[in-house]
Scaffold this motif. Structure first.
Motif, short mmCIF file in Angstrom:
data_model
loop_
_atom_site.label_atom_id
_atom_site.label_comp_id
_atom_site.label_asym_id
_atom_site.label_seq_id
_atom_site.Cartn_x
_atom_site.Cartn_y
_atom_site.Cartn_z
N UNK A 177 7.87 -0.25 -9.21
CA UNK A 177 6.52 0.30 -9.20
C UNK A 177 5.52 -0.61 -9.89
N UNK A 178 5.93 -1.31 -10.95
CA UNK A 178 5.00 -2.23 -11.63
C UNK A 178 4.64 -3.39 -10.71
N UNK A 179 5.62 -3.87 -9.96
CA UNK A 179 5.36 -4.96 -9.01
C UNK A 179 4.40 -4.48 -7.92
N UNK A 180 4.59 -3.24 -7.45
CA UNK A 180 3.68 -2.68 -6.45
C UNK A 180 2.25 -2.64 -6.99
N UNK A 181 2.09 -2.16 -8.22
CA UNK A 181 0.74 -2.06 -8.78
C UNK A 181 0.10 -3.43 -8.94
N UNK A 182 0.87 -4.41 -9.35
CA UNK A 182 0.34 -5.77 -9.48
C UNK A 182 -0.03 -6.32 -8.10
N UNK A 217 -0.91 -4.56 -5.35
CA UNK A 217 -2.09 -3.89 -4.79
C UNK A 217 -3.34 -4.13 -5.61
N UNK A 218 -3.19 -4.53 -6.87
CA UNK A 218 -4.37 -4.86 -7.69
C UNK A 218 -5.08 -6.10 -7.14
N UNK A 219 -4.34 -6.98 -6.49
CA UNK A 219 -4.93 -8.20 -5.93
C UNK A 219 -5.54 -8.01 -4.56
#
Length: 138
Positions: A126-131, A133-135
């Motif tokens: 989930x942290x990788x997903x958030x990083x 989608x933040x871009x």
């Protein structure tokens, strides 16, 4: 210079032209172009197809979890859909809860679309997903 007199008529000197500037921008919504006021902060926009897909995916996942159906193929047979469509939508249940909340609130990245989510493999972390989608809107 134009003066408004009490009658409501514009009293404009000869040889001058009125110019009206309306700040707008064009936004693509699906296949259509929509005119949006440029100076006003617009309210969050909900992506109806993405909301429908999320609700279907979580409903189907619940059916699988409760044992009412065995797999996405059985759901596809019941719904009259192709099994790959069902399985692509079931992958939406792997989205990070914060991203699901953002989509439900209409605050997802502007460039994130249902087509992109269906066609791309999501990282399981989930942290990788958030990083990731933040871009999107950077």
């Amino acid at each position: 210079m134009t003066r408004i007199i009490q009658t409501g008529e514009a009293n404009q000197p000869k040889g001058t032209a009125l110019t009206t500037i309306i700040p707008i921008r064009f936004k693509r919504n699906g296949g259509r172009k929509v005119v949006v006021p440029a100076s006003i902060n617009t309210a969050p926009t909900h992506d109806a197809p993405m909301l429908t897909a999320l609700s279907r995916a979580f409903h189907w996942q619940r059916l699988i979890d409760e044992g009412r159906v065995k797999s996405g193929t059985e759901i596809a047979r019941r719904e009259g859909l192709h099994h790959t469509t069902v399985n692509e939508l079931l992958r939406l249940t792997l989205l990070a809860p914060s991203l699901v909340r953002a989509i439900l609130a209409g605050q997802q990245p502007k460039t994130l679309s249902l087509i992109w989510l269906k066609n791309n493999e999501l990282p399981g972390d989930w942290e990788t997903q958030q990083a990731w989608f933040a871009g999107f809107d950077a």
